[in-house]
Scaffold this motif. Structure first.
Motif, PDB file in Angstrom:
ATOM      1  N   GLN A  90      35.921  37.500  63.046  1.00 41.62           N
ATOM      2  CA  GLN A  90      35.606  38.876  63.454  1.00 41.62           C
ATOM      3  C   GLN A  90      36.418  39.854  62.629  1.00 41.62           C
ATOM      4  O   GLN A  90      37.519  39.540  62.198  1.00 41.62           O
ATOM      5  CB  GLN A  90      35.928  39.062  64.943  1.00 41.62           C
ATOM      6  CG  GLN A  90      35.603  40.433  65.506  1.00 41.62           C
ATOM      7  CD  GLN A  90      36.667  41.501  65.245  1.00 41.62           C
ATOM      8  OE1 GLN A  90      37.848  41.183  65.054  1.00 41.62           O
ATOM      9  NE2 GLN A  90      36.257  42.752  65.219  1.00 41.62           N
ATOM     10  N   HIS A 129      41.265  36.928  67.541  1.00 42.28           N
ATOM     11  CA  HIS A 129      39.907  37.460  67.377  1.00 42.28           C
ATOM     12  C   HIS A 129      38.847  36.364  67.302  1.00 42.28           C
ATOM     13  O   HIS A 129      37.647  36.677  67.342  1.00 42.28           O
ATOM     14  CB  HIS A 129      39.838  38.349  66.142  1.00 42.28           C
ATOM     15  CG  HIS A 129      40.445  39.700  66.348  1.00 42.28           C
ATOM     16  ND1 HIS A 129      39.838  40.675  67.089  1.00 42.28           N
ATOM     17  CD2 HIS A 129      41.631  40.219  65.938  1.00 42.28           C
ATOM     18  CE1 HIS A 129      40.602  41.753  67.119  1.00 42.28           C
ATOM     19  NE2 HIS A 129      41.708  41.494  66.430  1.00 42.28           N
ATOM     20  N   ASN A 132      36.497  36.659  70.350  1.00 45.20           N
ATOM     21  CA  ASN A 132      35.794  37.910  70.645  1.00 45.20           C
ATOM     22  C   ASN A 132      34.317  37.735  70.950  1.00 45.20           C
ATOM     23  O   ASN A 132      33.722  38.573  71.654  1.00 45.20           O
ATOM     24  CB  ASN A 132      35.926  38.882  69.482  1.00 45.20           C
ATOM     25  CG  ASN A 132      37.291  39.499  69.337  1.00 45.20           C
ATOM     26  OD1 ASN A 132      37.582  40.135  68.333  1.00 45.20           O
ATOM     27  ND2 ASN A 132      38.164  39.324  70.316  1.00 45.20           N
ATOM     28  N   TYR A 133      33.700  36.689  70.406  1.00 48.07           N
ATOM     29  CA  TYR A 133      32.267  36.502  70.592  1.00 48.07           C
ATOM     30  C   TYR A 133      31.944  35.397  71.596  1.00 48.07           C
ATOM     31  O   TYR A 133      30.777  35.020  71.744  1.00 48.07           O
ATOM     32  CB  TYR A 133      31.594  36.190  69.256  1.00 48.07           C
ATOM     33  CG  TYR A 133      31.788  37.250  68.184  1.00 48.07           C
ATOM     34  CD1 TYR A 133      31.456  38.578  68.427  1.00 48.07           C
ATOM     35  CD2 TYR A 133      32.290  36.915  66.933  1.00 48.07           C
ATOM     36  CE1 TYR A 133      31.629  39.548  67.451  1.00 48.07           C
ATOM     37  CE2 TYR A 133      32.451  37.885  65.943  1.00 48.07           C
ATOM     38  CZ  TYR A 133      32.117  39.192  66.203  1.00 48.07           C
ATOM     39  OH  TYR A 133      32.279  40.144  65.232  1.00 48.07           O
ATOM     40  N   TRP A 204      42.772  40.088  76.726  1.00 54.43           N
ATOM     41  CA  TRP A 204      41.967  40.800  75.737  1.00 54.43           C
ATOM     42  C   TRP A 204      40.506  40.372  75.760  1.00 54.43           C
ATOM     43  O   TRP A 204      39.620  41.176  75.491  1.00 54.43           O
ATOM     44  CB  TRP A 204      42.554  40.597  74.345  1.00 54.43           C
ATOM     45  CG  TRP A 204      43.905  41.202  74.162  1.00 54.43           C
ATOM     46  CD1 TRP A 204      44.483  42.171  74.921  1.00 54.43           C
ATOM     47  CD2 TRP A 204      44.855  40.867  73.149  1.00 54.43           C
ATOM     48  NE1 TRP A 204      45.741  42.471  74.434  1.00 54.43           N
ATOM     49  CE2 TRP A 204      46.002  41.692  73.354  1.00 54.43           C
ATOM     50  CE3 TRP A 204      44.873  39.961  72.095  1.00 54.43           C
ATOM     51  CZ2 TRP A 204      47.138  41.624  72.535  1.00 54.43           C
ATOM     52  CZ3 TRP A 204      46.001  39.890  71.278  1.00 54.43           C
ATOM     53  CH2 TRP A 204      47.114  40.719  71.498  1.00 54.43           C
ATOM     54  N   ASP A 205      40.260  39.096  76.033  1.00 53.71           N
ATOM     55  CA  ASP A 205      38.888  38.594  76.083  1.00 53.71           C
ATOM     56  C   ASP A 205      38.602  37.958  77.435  1.00 53.71           C
ATOM     57  O   ASP A 205      37.960  36.919  77.530  1.00 53.71           O
ATOM     58  CB  ASP A 205      38.639  37.601  74.941  1.00 53.71           C
ATOM     59  CG  ASP A 205      38.271  38.297  73.648  1.00 53.71           C
ATOM     60  OD1 ASP A 205      37.259  39.023  73.642  1.00 53.71           O
ATOM     61  OD2 ASP A 205      39.005  38.157  72.655  1.00 53.71           O
ATOM     62  N   TYR A 458      35.919  47.452  66.473  1.00 51.33           N
ATOM     63  CA  TYR A 458      36.074  46.202  67.212  1.00 51.33           C
ATOM     64  C   TYR A 458      34.914  45.971  68.178  1.00 51.33           C
ATOM     65  O   TYR A 458      34.334  46.920  68.713  1.00 51.33           O
ATOM     66  CB  TYR A 458      37.391  46.205  67.991  1.00 51.33           C
ATOM     67  CG  TYR A 458      38.571  46.492  67.104  1.00 51.33           C
ATOM     68  CD1 TYR A 458      39.000  45.556  66.165  1.00 51.33           C
ATOM     69  CD2 TYR A 458      39.249  47.708  67.169  1.00 51.33           C
ATOM     70  CE1 TYR A 458      40.070  45.821  65.334  1.00 51.33           C
ATOM     71  CE2 TYR A 458      40.329  47.978  66.347  1.00 51.33           C
ATOM     72  CZ  TYR A 458      40.732  47.028  65.428  1.00 51.33           C
ATOM     73  OH  TYR A 458      41.789  47.297  64.599  1.00 51.33           O
ATOM     74  N   ASN A 460      34.772  45.442  71.197  1.00 53.21           N
ATOM     75  CA  ASN A 460      35.217  45.600  72.578  1.00 53.21           C
ATOM     76  C   ASN A 460      34.023  45.902  73.481  1.00 53.21           C
ATOM     77  O   ASN A 460      33.004  46.432  73.028  1.00 53.21           O
ATOM     78  CB  ASN A 460      36.216  46.762  72.699  1.00 53.21           C
ATOM     79  CG  ASN A 460      37.498  46.500  71.932  1.00 53.21           C
ATOM     80  OD1 ASN A 460      37.897  45.364  71.756  1.00 53.21           O
ATOM     81  ND2 ASN A 460      38.132  47.559  71.469  1.00 53.21           N
ATOM     82  N   TYR A 560      39.956  45.789  76.102  1.00 54.07           N
ATOM     83  CA  TYR A 560      41.319  45.576  75.612  1.00 54.07           C
ATOM     84  C   TYR A 560      42.305  46.451  76.373  1.00 54.07           C
ATOM     85  O   TYR A 560      43.305  45.974  76.899  1.00 54.07           O
ATOM     86  CB  TYR A 560      41.376  45.880  74.113  1.00 54.07           C
ATOM     87  CG  TYR A 560      42.780  45.885  73.532  1.00 54.07           C
ATOM     88  CD1 TYR A 560      43.426  44.683  73.253  1.00 54.07           C
ATOM     89  CD2 TYR A 560      43.438  47.080  73.260  1.00 54.07           C
ATOM     90  CE1 TYR A 560      44.716  44.675  72.720  1.00 54.07           C
ATOM     91  CE2 TYR A 560      44.719  47.084  72.739  1.00 54.07           C
ATOM     92  CZ  TYR A 560      45.350  45.881  72.463  1.00 54.07           C
ATOM     93  OH  TYR A 560      46.628  45.885  71.957  1.00 54.07           O
ATOM     94  N   THR A 583      28.963  46.336  74.392  1.00 58.16           N
ATOM     95  CA  THR A 583      30.110  46.734  73.599  1.00 58.16           C
ATOM     96  C   THR A 583      30.169  48.256  73.504  1.00 58.16           C
ATOM     97  O   THR A 583      29.155  48.954  73.640  1.00 58.16           O
ATOM     98  CB  THR A 583      30.043  46.151  72.176  1.00 58.16           C
ATOM     99  OG1 THR A 583      28.962  46.743  71.463  1.00 58.16           O
ATOM    100  CG2 THR A 583      29.880  44.635  72.204  1.00 58.16           C
TER     101      THR A 583
END
Length: 653
Positions: A90, A129, A132-133, A204-205, A458, A460, A560, A583
């Motif tokens: 990412q 990161h 993130n997905y 964060w995730d 990002y 997010n 985040y 997002t």
């Protein structure tokens, strides 16, 4: 198999090639061997030297450039080995294109993995990161790697001790290799490689990880696994630490744990990342437990090679075998750059591209270009972030407008519908360590996906939190750590705190406020309280009336921040009232499509409290001169060149 070519190859090479050998290779005795450890980190999908946001080639990044260093670096050493330290998947529009457009199905190879497969990596670890997905995307991406990946502190099931955890991927690997000695003979060696990621990934995730994985402290996991690696015969243990340099001692929930990790008995070498800094170098001068000249952390050789492929990290070891075991007899450390600045502050590349690396991701590169060039609407005014740290700014304003529009719809019919709705947004591209070209600059007219991605870097997801008036004020106090304390009457005092990241400079729209720079900052850069009685935020008002301590507000933000990222008062994961499926970037695209033409003009809801006869200075990108006359809320003048290609500006307070 040998780690690399034998010494006999070098003896047959030309005299010019011989001259490039590292001193350890040249003087290694019959019981000694020179091992060169190479590291890349924080590539963030940057295979090509290309800025997809600006839609132009650049010379400061890209694995295809870093790869140009590899063969030369390998030729300088009798034995060499290459590692990656995470944050691969990412970080630029190619990563988003793969995740959101093409997808990542079993059997498909991710372009950055495909590129890395051409370079003979020995091992890698996960960065924050990578999550993130989501976990299915991650699993499918890792399937294509031609090298093992390890991570010791992320588990799908916790045991009574770390050794009993069921880790997400292998916690470590023992690489059996043969290493060439000074006399040309070879000897077996076992290299133990262990990986770590910041425990903050759980917050964060959270949307991807909650109920699926648990994360241990970095140092806790190391203390458990390293003795086991030793028991399995590891001669040298290398820690792939996707974590930076922070506190000298281990503390709870430690994001940057390199110093206590390096102090863990049995760890020999620490390869660092995550912080997007360069070590050895000046970034950590004066830090306890760190030698910025020798390149050691807690006495162990350690390196951090920047980000986006900007440097290759090198740790050279002189290994010595005493007849029964290997030991480290010497070490040297270097972070070798792919570009430098000349006397005129111009970027000068030191390497070219490796064609096979680019070929491995060419199809996805071309598809990404088509993806980012799609127009989704228009903007009536330019969007730029050159002054985002010193004045209300259009690039931040438009993100807040989109968040307010999106969250207001989702709160309809809920108990929070009638509460005041605010929006917190921060400038992501604001120069700093990323250089004088790292700013948003979108002219009036068509706005494309690349411009939206430029505004919000990002992936997010949108969330909202419920706060009271005190938490709102202290949230802004936390953001105000961006500024140095300024004495009334000072002339050209530096305004910006260089250690404060721009992504933690939240501007909150929906209220008005001023920042009193004569006050000390309430919080340290890391979010710990420094001056509890500080009062930088003054005249905080909602709808023209002072905000009261018990007044309730909903703040639109991202996962985040809402989950505790940045350590902001009122945002620790417990105050969330909305967890949206989209997002922030998707919300921004939808807002632009809905509006057709957006009006990003900043409304000036925050400013500095006046200070008579006081001036401050700050650096920003040189293109800021084109927009300085458009800033209406503060008196800014261009006063000359700054350092490293930046421009210097003055504000009369």
């Amino acid at each position: 198999m040998p780690i690399h070519l034998s010494r006999r190859h070098f003896l047959a090479a030309s005299g010019a090639a011989m001259a490039t050998l590292h001193p350890y290779s040249l003087r290694a005795a019959s019981n000694q061997a020179h091992l060169r450890i190479m590291e890349t980190t924080d590539l963030h999908v940057h295979v090509f030297p290309y800025d997809y946001y600006a839609d132009r080639p650049v010379d400061t990044l890209g694995l295809s450039r870093t790869a140009s260093l590899i063969e030369g670096i390998r030729s300088e050493a009798t034995n060499s080995i290459l590692f990656d330290n995470g944050d691969l998947l990412q970080g630029n529009p190619m990563g988003d294109y793969i995740a959101y457009e093409r997808g990542m199905e079993p059997g498909q190879t991710h372009p950055v993995i495909n590129a890395m497969n051409t370079l003979d990596y020995a091992c890698g670890t996960l960065g924050n990161h990578e999550f993130n997905y989501g976990l299915p995307f991650l699993a499918n991406a890792l399937e294509g790697a031609a090298f093992p990946l390890v991570c010791a502190n992320v588990a799908v099931k916790l045991g009574a001790t770390p050794l009993q955890d069921e880790t997400l991927i292998a916690p470590y690997v023992i690489l059996d290799r043969e290493i060439t000695l000074g006399d040309g003979s070879v000897k077996p060696i076992k290299l133990g490689v262990i990986g770590f990621v910041p425990p903050q990934i759980a917050a964060w995730d959270r949307a991807h990880l909650e109920g699926k994985v648990v994360v241990r402290e970095i140092v806790e996991a190391a203390a458990a696994y390293v003795p086991q690696m030793k028991a399995e015969g590891a001669d040298v243990i290398i820690a792939l630490c996707h974590s930076g340099i922070g506190e000298a001692e281990a503390v709870a929930d430690q994001e940057n744990a390199a110093i206590p990790l390096a102090a863990t008995p049995g760890i020999d070498v620490v390869l660092m990342g995550h912080a997007h800094r360069v070590f050895p170098g000046t970034d950590y001068e004066g830090t306890e437990g760190v030698d910025t000249v020798a390149g050691t952390v807690s006495g162990k050789p350690a390196v951090m090679p920047g980000f986006w492929g900007s440097h290759m990290g090198l740790v050279d070891l002189m290994l010595e075998h005493d007849g029964t075991a290997w030991k480290i007899a010497g070490a040297s450390v270097e972070a070798r750059p792919i570009w430098i600045r000349d006397a005129d502050n111009k970027v000068v590349p030191t390497v070219g591209d490796v064609a096979v690396v680019q070929a491995a991701a060419q199809t996805e590169h071309d598809a990404t270009l088509a993806y980012v060039r799609r127009a989704v609407g228009q903007t009536s005014a330019p969007l730029y972030s050159y002054f985002a740290l010193v004045a209300d700014d259009p690039s931040v304003q438009i993100v807040s407008q989109a968040q307010l529009w999106y969250v207001a719809q989702l709160l309809q019919g809920t108990e929070y519908e009638s509460l005041p709705l605010l929006s917190a947004a921060a400038p992501f591209k604001a120069g700093g360590r990323s250089g004088p070209d790292y700013y948003t600059d979108v002219p009036a007219g068509d706005i494309a996906i690349k411009n939206v991605a430029d505004l919000y870097l990002y992936p997010n997801t949108v969330q909202a939190v419920l706060v009271d008036g005190t938490q709102l004020k202290n949230w802004l106090e936390r953001s105000a750590g961006m500024f140095n304390q300024i004495e009334a009457g000072a002339q050209d005092a530096p305004l910006l705190n260089p250690t404060f990241p721009s992504y933690n400079f939240d501007v909150i729209d929906g209220v008005t406020y001023q920042i009193d720079l004569t006050q000390p900052a309430m919080f340290e850069t890391d979010g710990t309280v420094a001056n509890p009685d500080a009062n930088r935020i003054i005249n905080l008002q909602y709808n023209g009336a002072p905000v009261t301590a018990d007044q309730k507000f909903v703040i639109a933000t991202n996962n985040y921040r809402a989950g505790g990222g940045g350590s902001f008062p009122g945002a620790d994961g417990s105050t969330r009232v909305l967890i949206a499926p989209d997002t922030n970037r998707d919300a921004l695209v939808r807002y632009i499509v809905e509006e057709g033409t957006i009006n990003p003009t900043a409304d000036g809801n925050w400013s500095f409290a006046p200070l008579p006869d006081t001036t401050v200075t700050f650096e920003t990108g040189p293109k800021a001169v084109d927009y300085v006359d458009q800033v209406q809320t503060i008196a800014i003048e261009h006063v000359g060149d700054g350092e490293n290609g930046f421009a210097l500006f003055r504000i009369a307070l």
